[in-house]
Design an enzyme around this catalytic site. Structure first.
Site, PDB file in Angstrom:
ATOM      1  N   ASN A 205      16.947  14.820  16.465  1.00  0.00           N
ATOM      2  CA  ASN A 205      17.408  16.116  16.994  1.00  0.00           C
ATOM      3  C   ASN A 205      16.710  17.138  15.904  1.00  0.00           C
ATOM      4  OD1 ASN A 205      19.087  16.735  14.613  1.00  0.00           O
ATOM      5  ND2 ASN A 205      20.109  14.985  15.376  1.00  0.00           N
ATOM      6  N   ASP A 275      25.132  11.583  18.091  1.00  0.00           N
ATOM      7  CA  ASP A 275      26.353  10.766  18.640  1.00  0.00           C
ATOM      8  C   ASP A 275      26.083   9.399  19.319  1.00  0.00           C
ATOM      9  OD1 ASP A 275      28.337  12.639  17.580  1.00  0.00           O
ATOM     10  OD2 ASP A 275      27.804  14.252  19.294  1.00  0.00           O
ATOM     11  N   LYS A 285       6.508  -2.221  20.235  1.00  0.00           N
ATOM     12  CA  LYS A 285       6.212  -0.922  21.013  1.00  0.00           C
ATOM     13  C   LYS A 285       6.556  -1.315  22.308  1.00  0.00           C
ATOM     14  CE  LYS A 285       2.988   2.582  21.863  1.00  0.00           C
ATOM     15  NZ  LYS A 285       1.839   2.577  22.803  1.00  0.00           N
ATOM     16  N   LYS A 339      39.739  15.812  13.356  1.00  0.00           N
ATOM     17  CA  LYS A 339      39.135  15.313  12.403  1.00  0.00           C
ATOM     18  C   LYS A 339      39.889  15.432  10.567  1.00  0.00           C
ATOM     19  CE  LYS A 339      34.691  15.424  14.595  1.00  0.00           C
ATOM     20  NZ  LYS A 339      33.274  15.341  14.525  1.00  0.00           N
TER      21      LYS A 339
HETATM   22  N1  CTP Z   1      29.731  14.322  12.686  1.00  0.00           N
HETATM   23  C1  CTP Z   1      30.015  13.038  11.877  1.00  0.00           C
HETATM   24  N2  CTP Z   1      29.541  11.798  12.430  1.00  0.00           N
HETATM   25  C2  CTP Z   1      29.196  11.742  13.952  1.00  0.00           C
HETATM   26  C3  CTP Z   1      29.002  13.122  14.451  1.00  0.00           C
HETATM   27  C4  CTP Z   1      29.433  14.208  13.993  1.00  0.00           C
HETATM   28  O1  CTP Z   1      29.989  13.027  10.742  1.00  0.00           O
HETATM   29  N3  CTP Z   1      28.862  10.817  14.659  1.00  0.00           N
HETATM   30  C5  CTP Z   1      30.258  15.723  11.786  1.00  0.00           C
HETATM   31  C6  CTP Z   1      29.035  16.693  11.738  1.00  0.00           C
HETATM   32  O2  CTP Z   1      28.270  16.364  10.407  1.00  0.00           O
HETATM   33  C7  CTP Z   1      29.634  17.974  11.542  1.00  0.00           C
HETATM   34  C8  CTP Z   1      30.855  17.785  12.569  1.00  0.00           C
HETATM   35  O3  CTP Z   1      31.119  16.143  12.573  1.00  0.00           O
HETATM   36  O4  CTP Z   1      30.305  18.046  10.373  1.00  0.00           O
HETATM   37  C9  CTP Z   1      30.699  18.323  13.739  1.00  0.00           C
HETATM   38  O5  CTP Z   1      29.697  17.909  14.640  1.00  0.00           O
HETATM   39  P1  CTP Z   1      29.386  18.289  16.003  1.00  0.00           P
HETATM   40  O6  CTP Z   1      28.339  17.787  16.600  1.00  0.00           O
HETATM   41  O7  CTP Z   1      29.870  19.757  15.980  1.00  0.00           O
HETATM   42  O8  CTP Z   1      30.823  17.656  16.718  1.00  0.00           O
HETATM   43  P2  CTP Z   1      31.121  16.379  17.202  1.00  0.00           P
HETATM   44  O9  CTP Z   1      32.297  15.890  16.711  1.00  0.00           O
HETATM   45  O10 CTP Z   1      29.916  15.694  17.733  1.00  0.00           O
HETATM   46  O11 CTP Z   1      31.863  16.632  18.645  1.00  0.00           O
HETATM   47  P3  CTP Z   1      31.070  17.200  19.902  1.00  0.00           P
HETATM   48  O12 CTP Z   1      29.651  16.649  19.910  1.00  0.00           O
HETATM   49  O13 CTP Z   1      31.750  16.570  21.091  1.00  0.00           O
HETATM   50  O14 CTP Z   1      31.234  18.538  19.970  1.00  0.00           O
END
Ligand code: CTP
Length: 396
Positions: A205, A275, A285, A339
């Site tokens: 990302n 995620d 590859k 969380k």
């Molecule tokens: N985060 C994490 N581990 C993951 C996903 C997210 O520790 N696998 C943490 C990020 O570092 C951030 C927070 O969770 O502090 C929120 O991340 P965000 O992407 O906004 O939310 P998600 O929990 O992934 O929820 P969604 O994508 O459903 O909004």
């Protein structure tokens, strides 16, 4: 606090005595260090009268103990602010040149907080060499107070004007209210994660890591020991209080963060964790798949923040970030509850100047008891100050 005020040769130097007065009014001790050119715009007598101390301008002045002045001033000062900062001093700092009292002092001060208020003509400010130097200084933790837009002394209008002393005071005020975090350990996650598809491709990302690195820098300046677990980024950081752990994937970040957390008093998770990851990584590859294309099956990664929420003890503070595009406050509140966080920092991607890759950010900090604290558009270093002061100021 003992504050060193550096003054360089720009027309805005005529406003610096007011800044010195405001700092003294706020209860700080001030010593001024001026370049030769600065003294064309403001007199030594004015600076000595408002600061209540003699000024330092000449490395070899017979009044100075010239062999050690830049060292003893460095020990005396808790923080430095250079206002106005010309392209010249910015260039010297970025390349490590010390050829007068101010530039040598700045080189010896790099491990302590330095604030620069650049002021120059718009073309100079936008010059790629100046912008490269600014970018580098930001990278090594120097705080840049963004120049304002408006009428410039050269008769044109544009970006480059030094902010008013009152505005500079506002930026400095969060730094002068620093909580003392010495003896505390803080975990910070930063940057993106890369999820491998094959030996040369990944899902990633746009996160640059700038916010997390700014947090690590500020925490270290407050005296904390920082465990910085970061995904791939070009950023560099160099502070004796920071232990950097480079990882690539979400699962590696999970391992490093869950191992570090039990010995930390606080954790700030600013990483943009992927995620999902491919369910299978090819060790070679992958070849083209022909007209039919290919299907990639993704499986969910562990949620690091939620896991730390379940591990958290009473005396640990857990801070997460939320990047939302819709129903921002509502979703951020839900994330905080789900969380088990103490604070959540809401980033809105709708704000111009906030989010991935850029140097500025605007956030709202929401605490468990429902209180909110919104910042204006600030540099990521200033946002980091706000987060650390607001969330860890009285607790950790
Ligand atoms: N985060 C994490 N581990 C993951 C996903 C997210 O520790 N696998 C943490 C990020 O570092 C951030 C927070 O969770 O502090 C929120 O991340 P965000 O992407 O906004 O939310 P998600 O929990 O992934 O929820 P969604 O994508 O459903 O909004």
């Amino acid at each position: 606090m003992n504050i060193l005020v550096g003054i360089t040769g720009g027309i805005a130097a005529y406003k610096t005595p007011l800044l010195v007065r405001l700092l003294r009014k706020a209860g700080h001790q001030v010593k001024c260090v001026a370049t030769r050119h600065a003294l064309q715009f403001v007199t030594p007598l004015t600076l000595e009268t408002v600061s209540g101390n003699k000024i330092y301008a000449d490395l070899f002045d017979s009044n100075n103990d010239h062999t050690t002045e830049h060292i003893s001033l460095k020990d005396w000062g808790d923080m430095m602010v250079v206002a106005p900062a010309t392209a010249n001093i910015i260039g010297k700092m970025a390349t490590g040149i010390g050829d007068d009292a101010l530039s040598t002092l700045l080189l010896s001060f790099m491990r302590k907080p330095i604030y620069l208020a650049p002021a120059m003509n718009t073309q100079m400010w936008e010059c790629p060499a100046v912008q490269r130097n600014i970018e580098y200084l930001r990278c090594i933790g120097i705080h840049i107070i963004e120049p304002a837009s408006g009428d410039l002394a050269c008769g044109t209008t544009g970006t480059g004007r030094m902010p008013e002393p009152e505005e500079i005071m506002q930026v400095l005020s969060s730094a002068t209210r620093k909580p003392d975090l010495s003896g505390k350990r803080v975990l910070v996650t930063a940057g993106p994660t890369y999820e491998r598809i094959d030996s040369v491709r990944f899902i990633g990302n746009y996160s640059s890591g700038k916010m997390g690195f700014a947090l690590a820098q500020v925490l270290a300046e407050h005296g904390a020991h920082v465990e910085l677990v970061t995904g791939p980024t070009a950023l560099k950081i160099n502070h004796p209080n920071i232990h950097r752990v480079d990882i690539e994937s979400a699962r590696e970040m999970y391992e490093a963060a869950t191992a570090a957390f039990p010995t930390c008093q606080a954790a700030i998770l600013s990483a943009a964790v992927a995620d999902f990851r491919p369910d299978h990584t090819a060790d070679h590859k992958l070849k083209k798949q022909g007209a039919e294309g290919m299907t990639l099956t993704l499986v969910q990664n562990p949620d690091i923040l939620a896991t730390l929420g379940t591990m958290k003890t009473q005396d640990q503070t857990l801070i997460g970030f939320a990047l939302e595009t819709d129903n921002e406050m509502d979703n951020a509140h839900k994330k905080l509850e789900k969380k088990k966080l103490d604070y959540i920092v809401l980033n809105s991607l709708r704000d111009a100047g906030a989010g991935f890759g850029v140097d500025t950010n605007r956030v709202t900090i929401i605490s468990r008891d429902g209180k909110t604290h919104a910042t204006p558009l600030l540099t990521k270093g200033q946002v980091a100050e706000e987060i650390v002061n607001y969330c860890l100021g009285s607790k950790s």
